[in-house]
Scaffold this motif. Structure first.
Motif, PDB file in Angstrom:
ATOM      1  N   HIS A  82      32.545 -34.428 -12.978  1.00  0.00           N
ATOM      2  CA  HIS A  82      33.494 -32.941 -12.989  1.00  0.00           C
ATOM      3  C   HIS A  82      32.864 -31.698 -12.898  1.00  0.00           C
ATOM      4  CE1 HIS A  82      36.724 -34.990 -14.577  1.00  0.00           C
ATOM      5  NE2 HIS A  82      35.926 -35.558 -15.933  1.00  0.00           N
ATOM      6  N   TRP A  83      30.960 -32.033 -12.888  1.00  0.00           N
ATOM      7  CA  TRP A  83      30.619 -30.506 -12.470  1.00  0.00           C
ATOM      8  C   TRP A  83      30.853 -29.381 -11.044  1.00  0.00           C
ATOM      9  CZ3 TRP A  83      26.851 -27.059 -15.368  1.00  0.00           C
ATOM     10  CH2 TRP A  83      26.776 -26.304 -14.891  1.00  0.00           C
ATOM     11  N   ASP A  84      31.691 -28.579 -11.611  1.00  0.00           N
ATOM     12  CA  ASP A  84      30.948 -28.250 -10.075  1.00  0.00           C
ATOM     13  C   ASP A  84      31.076 -26.195 -10.400  1.00  0.00           C
ATOM     14  OD1 ASP A  84      32.525 -26.819  -7.711  1.00  0.00           O
ATOM     15  OD2 ASP A  84      34.551 -27.044  -8.083  1.00  0.00           O
ATOM     16  N   ILE A  85      30.329 -26.159  -9.872  1.00  0.00           N
ATOM     17  CA  ILE A  85      29.793 -24.840 -10.403  1.00  0.00           C
ATOM     18  C   ILE A  85      30.436 -23.440 -10.365  1.00  0.00           C
ATOM     19  CG2 ILE A  85      28.099 -24.201  -7.921  1.00  0.00           C
ATOM     20  CD1 ILE A  85      27.365 -23.154 -11.329  1.00  0.00           C
ATOM     21  N   ARG A  86      31.321 -23.864  -8.994  1.00  0.00           N
ATOM     22  CA  ARG A  86      32.107 -22.393  -7.954  1.00  0.00           C
ATOM     23  C   ARG A  86      32.738 -22.406  -9.225  1.00  0.00           C
ATOM     24  NH1 ARG A  86      32.288 -26.080  -2.642  1.00  0.00           N
ATOM     25  NH2 ARG A  86      32.644 -27.521  -3.931  1.00  0.00           N
ATOM     26  N   SER A  87      33.594 -23.376  -9.313  1.00  0.00           N
ATOM     27  CA  SER A  87      34.920 -23.411 -10.419  1.00  0.00           C
ATOM     28  C   SER A  87      35.321 -22.243 -11.677  1.00  0.00           C
ATOM     29  CB  SER A  87      34.487 -24.442 -10.998  1.00  0.00           C
ATOM     30  OG  SER A  87      36.698 -24.739 -11.906  1.00  0.00           O
ATOM     31  N   GLY A  88      36.289 -21.277 -12.210  1.00  0.00           N
ATOM     32  CA  GLY A  88      35.943 -20.607 -13.044  1.00  0.00           C
ATOM     33  C   GLY A  88      36.583 -21.574 -14.646  1.00  0.00           C
ATOM     34  N   SER A  89      37.326 -22.750 -14.180  1.00  0.00           N
ATOM     35  CA  SER A  89      37.893 -23.198 -15.103  1.00  0.00           C
ATOM     36  C   SER A  89      37.317 -22.887 -16.590  1.00  0.00           C
ATOM     37  CB  SER A  89      38.188 -24.617 -14.704  1.00  0.00           C
ATOM     38  OG  SER A  89      37.781 -25.658 -14.716  1.00  0.00           O
ATOM     39  N   GLU A  90      38.488 -23.107 -17.635  1.00  0.00           N
ATOM     40  CA  GLU A  90      37.828 -23.725 -19.006  1.00  0.00           C
ATOM     41  C   GLU A  90      36.623 -25.175 -19.412  1.00  0.00           C
ATOM     42  OE1 GLU A  90      39.294 -24.159 -23.520  1.00  0.00           O
ATOM     43  OE2 GLU A  90      41.247 -23.856 -21.559  1.00  0.00           O
ATOM     44  N   ARG A  91      37.069 -25.970 -18.378  1.00  0.00           N
ATOM     45  CA  ARG A  91      36.362 -27.407 -18.591  1.00  0.00           C
ATOM     46  C   ARG A  91      35.042 -26.978 -17.738  1.00  0.00           C
ATOM     47  NH1 ARG A  91      37.778 -32.623 -15.613  1.00  0.00           N
ATOM     48  NH2 ARG A  91      38.769 -32.954 -17.183  1.00  0.00           N
ATOM     49  N   GLN A  92      34.441 -26.429 -17.064  1.00  0.00           N
ATOM     50  CA  GLN A  92      33.365 -25.836 -16.471  1.00  0.00           C
ATOM     51  C   GLN A  92      32.284 -25.269 -17.198  1.00  0.00           C
ATOM     52  OE1 GLN A  92      31.610 -27.052 -13.838  1.00  0.00           O
ATOM     53  NE2 GLN A  92      30.438 -25.658 -13.830  1.00  0.00           N
ATOM     54  N   LEU A  93      33.488 -23.936 -17.520  1.00  0.00           N
ATOM     55  CA  LEU A  93      32.823 -23.270 -18.921  1.00  0.00           C
ATOM     56  C   LEU A  93      31.995 -23.807 -19.821  1.00  0.00           C
ATOM     57  CD1 LEU A  93      34.469 -20.333 -19.074  1.00  0.00           C
ATOM     58  CD2 LEU A  93      32.674 -20.138 -17.806  1.00  0.00           C
ATOM     59  N   VAL A  94      32.582 -25.200 -20.367  1.00  0.00           N
ATOM     60  CA  VAL A  94      32.235 -26.204 -21.705  1.00  0.00           C
ATOM     61  C   VAL A  94      30.617 -27.115 -20.741  1.00  0.00           C
ATOM     62  CG1 VAL A  94      33.176 -28.160 -22.911  1.00  0.00           C
ATOM     63  CG2 VAL A  94      34.719 -26.499 -22.571  1.00  0.00           C
ATOM     64  N   LEU A  95      31.337 -27.075 -19.719  1.00  0.00           N
ATOM     65  CA  LEU A  95      29.967 -28.444 -18.818  1.00  0.00           C
ATOM     66  C   LEU A  95      28.867 -27.459 -18.906  1.00  0.00           C
ATOM     67  CD1 LEU A  95      32.115 -30.501 -16.373  1.00  0.00           C
ATOM     68  CD2 LEU A  95      31.526 -31.506 -18.800  1.00  0.00           C
ATOM     69  N   GLU A  96      29.220 -26.427 -18.919  1.00  0.00           N
ATOM     70  CA  GLU A  96      27.504 -25.634 -18.622  1.00  0.00           C
ATOM     71  C   GLU A  96      27.266 -25.148 -19.778  1.00  0.00           C
ATOM     72  OE1 GLU A  96      29.087 -21.718 -16.024  1.00  0.00           O
ATOM     73  OE2 GLU A  96      29.759 -22.572 -15.067  1.00  0.00           O
ATOM     74  N   ARG A  97      28.148 -25.045 -20.971  1.00  0.00           N
ATOM     75  CA  ARG A  97      27.312 -24.946 -22.099  1.00  0.00           C
ATOM     76  C   ARG A  97      26.850 -25.526 -22.199  1.00  0.00           C
ATOM     77  NH1 ARG A  97      32.258 -21.223 -23.258  1.00  0.00           N
ATOM     78  NH2 ARG A  97      33.089 -23.381 -24.935  1.00  0.00           N
ATOM     79  N   ARG A  98      27.452 -26.838 -22.450  1.00  0.00           N
ATOM     80  CA  ARG A  98      26.679 -28.663 -22.852  1.00  0.00           C
ATOM     81  C   ARG A  98      25.523 -28.892 -21.475  1.00  0.00           C
ATOM     82  NH1 ARG A  98      32.106 -32.437 -22.835  1.00  0.00           N
ATOM     83  NH2 ARG A  98      32.746 -32.242 -24.984  1.00  0.00           N
TER      84      ARG A  98
END
Length: 333
Positions: free
Chosen positions: A34-50
């Motif tokens: 699910h990683w997508d650096i272009r996305s600003g979704s909540e899932r992406q923000l959680v993945l970035e923190r993880r």
């Protein structure tokens, strides 16, 4: 015997590493999917923190595995006094069938972990983290190797029996023994010596070439691996003989003992650092065309190639000093 402090430390380090990697595997799968650096979704923000947390944790775990290799060899040498017939780490590793496989697996993990750390370092330097999927996919591939290494290590330590009569290094590395190590030990010293210095020269030269011209990165990795193998062969064939000042003592482990001034560490430590750095140059090259890494990879590669070249020169210098300081005359004329 398993309650020796060093054994407990190794087993705990191995258990913690496997446990945390297994716990990290679902997160790694989620990042790969699910990683997508272009996305600003909540899932992406959680993945970035993880991924920040996971990257730091994995860096620590893999760095601990690098130290574990040194401790494993040191402990094997120290345990040799506990077994009848053992004179060095060889005797301790031959107490059961899992000793040498555990050591080889530990060496493999050392180089795989060091390459992963290099890839991770390059990824963290880029603003868009382009290697997140790659490095966590590699983590999932590396996980079975780490588990296999931990199992071999556990089987080895559980199989240690004080009443076992083991064999000394002379039986394994003697020229008459029916094994690959014995065949290498029996190799003529002059051709092996030429191959040793020539391979180190080529490996160091490839590192300098990459530093100066950023050319032939794959050659740096290839020659680094070749230099590692040839150096081990050189230690078996002629370097150990000069250290022991005995024409029949080919053991690559006894040179780590205090009665020989721990000279082996001056060979093995720069050799492993040089090989890991050289392999690291090759590990990051598949990603050199990614836009955000076009400047980062050459810069990191130059530093790694410089380290590799310098450490291979150190290996050659240390081996030369061992030869010059020895009273053994191995080559006539």
């Amino acid at each position: 015997m398993i309650f020796q402090p060093a054994i407990i430390a190794l087993l705990l380090a191995s258990l913690v590493c496997v446990g945390l990697l297994l716990a990290a595997a679902p997160l790694a799968i989620d990042l790969v999917r699910h990683w997508d650096i272009r996305s600003g979704s909540e899932r992406q923000l959680v993945l970035e923190r993880r991924t920040y947390l996971l990257s730091t944790l994995l860096s620590f775990l893999f760095a601990s595995q690098l130290v574990a290799l040194l401790l494993f060899v040191f402990n094997a040498d120290r345990m040799s006094s506990m077994f009848v017939g053992a004179m060095c780490a060889v005797g301790a590793l031959k107490v059961n069938a899992f000793g040498f496989p555990a050591l080889i697996a530990q060496i493999l993990i050392f180089f795989l972990a060091s390459s992963w750390l290099v890839i991770n370092h390059v990824d963290t330097l880029a603003p868009d983290y382009p290697l997140v999927r790659v490095k966590y996919l590699l983590l999932l591939i590396l996980l079975p190797c780490v588990i296999a290494s931990a199992v071999l290590q556990l089987r080895y330590f559980l199989g240690l029996k004080a009443d076992v009569i083991t064999s000394c290094c002379g039986s394994l590395f003697s020229e008459e023994a029916p094994s690959l190590s014995a065949s290498v030990a029996a190799a003529p010293p002059l051709p092996t010596m030429i191959a040793f210095y020539l391979t180190l020269l080529l490996a160091a030269g490839a590192g300098l070439l990459y530093r100066l011209r950023q050319r032939a990165p794959w050659l740096v990795a290839l020659l680094s691996g070749a230099a590692f193998v040839v150096t081990i062969a050189g230690i078996l064939s002629f370097i150990s003989l000069y250290v022991y000042e005995h024409p029949q003592h080919h053991c690559p482990f006894c040179i780590l003992k205090p009665e020989y001034g721990y000279q082996g560490y001056w060979l093995y430590l720069p050799l492993f650092v040089a090989t890991a750095a050289g392999l690291g140059v090759g590990a990051i090259q598949p990603f050199a065309r990614i836009p955000s890494l076009k400047r980062i990879i050459p810069a990191v590669g130059k530093r790694l190639a410089t380290v590799a070249a310098a450490m291979f020169v150190v290996v050659a210098a240390v081996a030369s000093l061992m030869i010059l300081n020895s009273r053994l005359i191995l080559l006539d004329g």
